[in-house]
Enzyme design. Structure first.
Site, PDB file in Angstrom:
ATOM      1  CB  SER A 152       8.515  -0.729   9.264  1.00  0.00           C
ATOM      2  OG  SER A 152       7.793   0.197  10.046  1.00  0.00           O
ATOM      3  CE1 TYR A 165       3.908  -3.706   8.323  1.00  0.00           C
ATOM      4  CE2 TYR A 165       4.597  -2.082   9.965  1.00  0.00           C
ATOM      5  CZ  TYR A 165       4.558  -2.512   8.650  1.00  0.00           C
ATOM      6  OH  TYR A 165       5.159  -1.771   7.666  1.00  0.00           O
TER       7      TYR A 165
HETATM    8  N1  LIG Z   1       3.480   3.270   4.068  1.00  0.00           N
HETATM    9  C1  LIG Z   1       4.142   3.287   5.209  1.00  0.00           C
HETATM   10  O1  LIG Z   1       3.880   4.105   6.102  1.00  0.00           O
HETATM   11  C2  LIG Z   1       5.261   2.298   5.418  1.00  0.00           C
HETATM   12  C3  LIG Z   1       6.149   2.523   6.485  1.00  0.00           C
HETATM   13  C4  LIG Z   1       7.160   1.596   6.707  1.00  0.00           C
HETATM   14  C5  LIG Z   1       7.284   0.485   5.912  1.00  0.00           C
HETATM   15  N2  LIG Z   1       6.385   0.279   4.886  1.00  0.00           N
HETATM   16  C6  LIG Z   1       6.537  -0.932   4.077  1.00  0.00           C
HETATM   17  O2  LIG Z   1       6.668  -0.545   2.741  1.00  0.00           O
HETATM   18  C7  LIG Z   1       6.331  -1.644   1.897  1.00  0.00           C
HETATM   19  C8  LIG Z   1       5.478  -1.157   0.747  1.00  0.00           C
HETATM   20  O3  LIG Z   1       4.238  -0.718   1.252  1.00  0.00           O
HETATM   21  P1  LIG Z   1       3.500   0.596   0.746  1.00  0.00           P
HETATM   22  O4  LIG Z   1       3.478   1.535   1.894  1.00  0.00           O
HETATM   23  O5  LIG Z   1       4.013   1.033  -0.538  1.00  0.00           O
HETATM   24  O6  LIG Z   1       1.989   0.018   0.649  1.00  0.00           O
HETATM   25  P2  LIG Z   1       1.071  -0.360  -0.589  1.00  0.00           P
HETATM   26  O7  LIG Z   1       0.841   0.820  -1.450  1.00  0.00           O
HETATM   27  O8  LIG Z   1      -0.121  -1.046   0.023  1.00  0.00           O
HETATM   28  O9  LIG Z   1       1.944  -1.419  -1.390  1.00  0.00           O
HETATM   29  C9  LIG Z   1       1.990  -2.793  -1.060  1.00  0.00           C
HETATM   30  C10 LIG Z   1       2.380  -3.556  -2.301  1.00  0.00           C
HETATM   31  O10 LIG Z   1       2.496  -4.948  -1.984  1.00  0.00           O
HETATM   32  C11 LIG Z   1       1.811  -5.688  -2.990  1.00  0.00           C
HETATM   33  N3  LIG Z   1       1.329  -6.961  -2.465  1.00  0.00           N
HETATM   34  C12 LIG Z   1       0.447  -7.176  -1.460  1.00  0.00           C
HETATM   35  N4  LIG Z   1       0.236  -8.478  -1.294  1.00  0.00           N
HETATM   36  C13 LIG Z   1       1.005  -9.121  -2.219  1.00  0.00           C
HETATM   37  C14 LIG Z   1       1.213 -10.469  -2.565  1.00  0.00           C
HETATM   38  N5  LIG Z   1       0.600 -11.475  -1.888  1.00  0.00           N
HETATM   39  N6  LIG Z   1       2.034 -10.767  -3.576  1.00  0.00           N
HETATM   40  C15 LIG Z   1       2.659  -9.772  -4.278  1.00  0.00           C
HETATM   41  N7  LIG Z   1       2.523  -8.466  -3.985  1.00  0.00           N
HETATM   42  C16 LIG Z   1       1.697  -8.159  -2.970  1.00  0.00           C
HETATM   43  C17 LIG Z   1       0.652  -4.795  -3.387  1.00  0.00           C
HETATM   44  O11 LIG Z   1       0.198  -5.102  -4.705  1.00  0.00           O
HETATM   45  P3  LIG Z   1      -1.007  -6.068  -5.098  1.00  0.00           P
HETATM   46  O12 LIG Z   1      -2.132  -5.789  -4.134  1.00  0.00           O
HETATM   47  O13 LIG Z   1      -1.288  -5.663  -6.508  1.00  0.00           O
HETATM   48  O14 LIG Z   1      -0.462  -7.459  -4.988  1.00  0.00           O
HETATM   49  C18 LIG Z   1       1.348  -3.445  -3.413  1.00  0.00           C
HETATM   50  O15 LIG Z   1       2.005  -3.263  -4.634  1.00  0.00           O
HETATM   51  C19 LIG Z   1       5.673  -2.680   2.817  1.00  0.00           C
HETATM   52  O16 LIG Z   1       6.606  -3.702   3.099  1.00  0.00           O
HETATM   53  C20 LIG Z   1       5.373  -1.887   4.067  1.00  0.00           C
HETATM   54  O17 LIG Z   1       5.313  -2.694   5.193  1.00  0.00           O
HETATM   55  C21 LIG Z   1       5.405   1.167   4.623  1.00  0.00           C
END
Ligand SMILES: NC(=O)c1ccc[n+]([C@@H]2O[C@H](COP(=O)([O-])OP(=O)(O)OC[C@H]3O[C@@H](n4cnc5c(N)ncnc54)[C@H](OP(=O)(O)O)[C@@H]3O)[C@@H](O)[C@H]2O)c1
Length: 258
Positions: A152, A165
């Site tokens: 991130s 985080y």
């Molecule tokens: N959105 C942003 O602004 C942003 C910015 C920078 C970085 N990121 C990073 O991008 C990545 C993806 O996040 P996103 O933004 O796409 O958010 P998201 O829509 O909340 O996706 C998170 C994913 O992780 C899975 N997950 C959560 N706990 C888990 C577990 N214990 N075991 C297996 N899977 C698990 C969730 O699925 P289940 O609940 O079905 O398990 C979901 O598929 C993360 O690493 C986040 O830190 C996001």
């Protein structure tokens, strides 16, 4: 080069995507399948994974849903066994599952600290442990493999109240740099993607009022990235010639200042 190779440059490759039930992981799994990869999609919500697999199959792709909690090392090892048995082993790992729970440190939200450390660090390592042998084997046989970790912009910049985080994501970026050197010698490319704000379910888990207000306010001043923006970046990294390793990619909304 054949038309098929141009249109589907990941044909013959096997991708594993964690966090594939929503947001960045879901969009990336669909995009990689569209580029020709067979894709194993991992997360806890089986219903969401099954819907994704149906969509990919309807478009002519191949996908395998594996419901798994990546904080459980034994469950991840068993998922890796299924990928080896059913898809022939991974040569592209998008290690992406993560959670963001900002709060002032003095609130001592220790449960939320632990959830972030458990998933963003321990879960990430479980997945690396489960699939690195397959990546190394595939790179040895086919000449290249990819390990792409989702970090991130929080790994680089300072966001008040996001300390835990941001610390977990600094770990992801620094780990990735080390692994690139270690695994590059075996033709496994390692990349860290550092997005700014992307509209996903990530923000839905935030409980701290100050952080929620900051996120809402930011929507007034900028257009957030979409999961598809990140998915295309993942596809770009994986389709580069084998000699090219894009080590670290920071991808920001145009109007996000830091
Ligand atoms: N959105 C942003 O602004 C942003 C910015 C920078 C970085 N990121 C990073 O991008 C990545 C993806 O996040 P996103 O933004 O796409 O958010 P998201 O829509 O909340 O996706 C998170 C994913 O992780 C899975 N997950 C959560 N706990 C888990 C577990 N214990 N075991 C297996 N899977 C698990 C969730 O699925 P289940 O609940 O079905 O398990 C979901 O598929 C993360 O690493 C986040 O830190 C996001």
């Amino acid at each position: 080069m054949s038309t098929e190779t141009l249109a589907k440059p990941l044909t013959g490759r096997v991708a594993v995507v964690t966090g594939a039930s929503s947001g960045i992981g879901e969009a990336s799994a669909e995009h990689l399948a569209g580029l020709g990869a067979r894709v194993a999609v991992l997360a806890r919500r089986a219903d969401r994974l099954n819907e994704l697999v149906s969509r990919i199959e309807k478009s002519g792709g191949t996908a395998l849903a594996i419901a798994v909690d990546v904080t459980d090392a034994a469950a991840v090892r068993s998922a890796a066994g299924r990928v080896a048995a059913e898809l022939g082993g991974a040569d592209l790992l998008f290690n992406n599952a993560g959670v963001m729970l900002p709060a002032p440190i003095e609130e001592l939200a220790t449960d939320q600290w632990q959830r972030q450390i458990d998933l963003n660090i321990t879960g990430l390592m479980n997945v690396i442990g489960g699939f690195t042998p397959q990546l190394v084997k595939a790179a040895g046989e086919r000449g290249v493999a990819d390990l792409i970790n989702t970090s991130s912009i929080a790994a680089q910049n300072i966001f008040p109240n996001f300390a835990v985080y941001s610390g977990t994501k600094a770990y992801v970026t620094h780990l990735s740099r080390h692994l690139r050197v270690e695994l590059g010698a075996k033709n496994v490319r390692v990349s860290a993607i550092e997005p700014g704000i992307v509209e996903t379910e990530l923000q839905n888990h935030v409980t701290d009022d100050g952080a929620l207000q900051w996120l809402e306010g930011s929507k007034e001043t900028m257009e957030w990235l979409t999961p598809q923006d990140i998915a295309e970046t993942v596809g770009f990294i994986a389709t580069l010639p084998p000699r090219v390793n894009l080590q670290q990619v920071t991808i920001m909304p145009t109007r996000q200042p830091n």
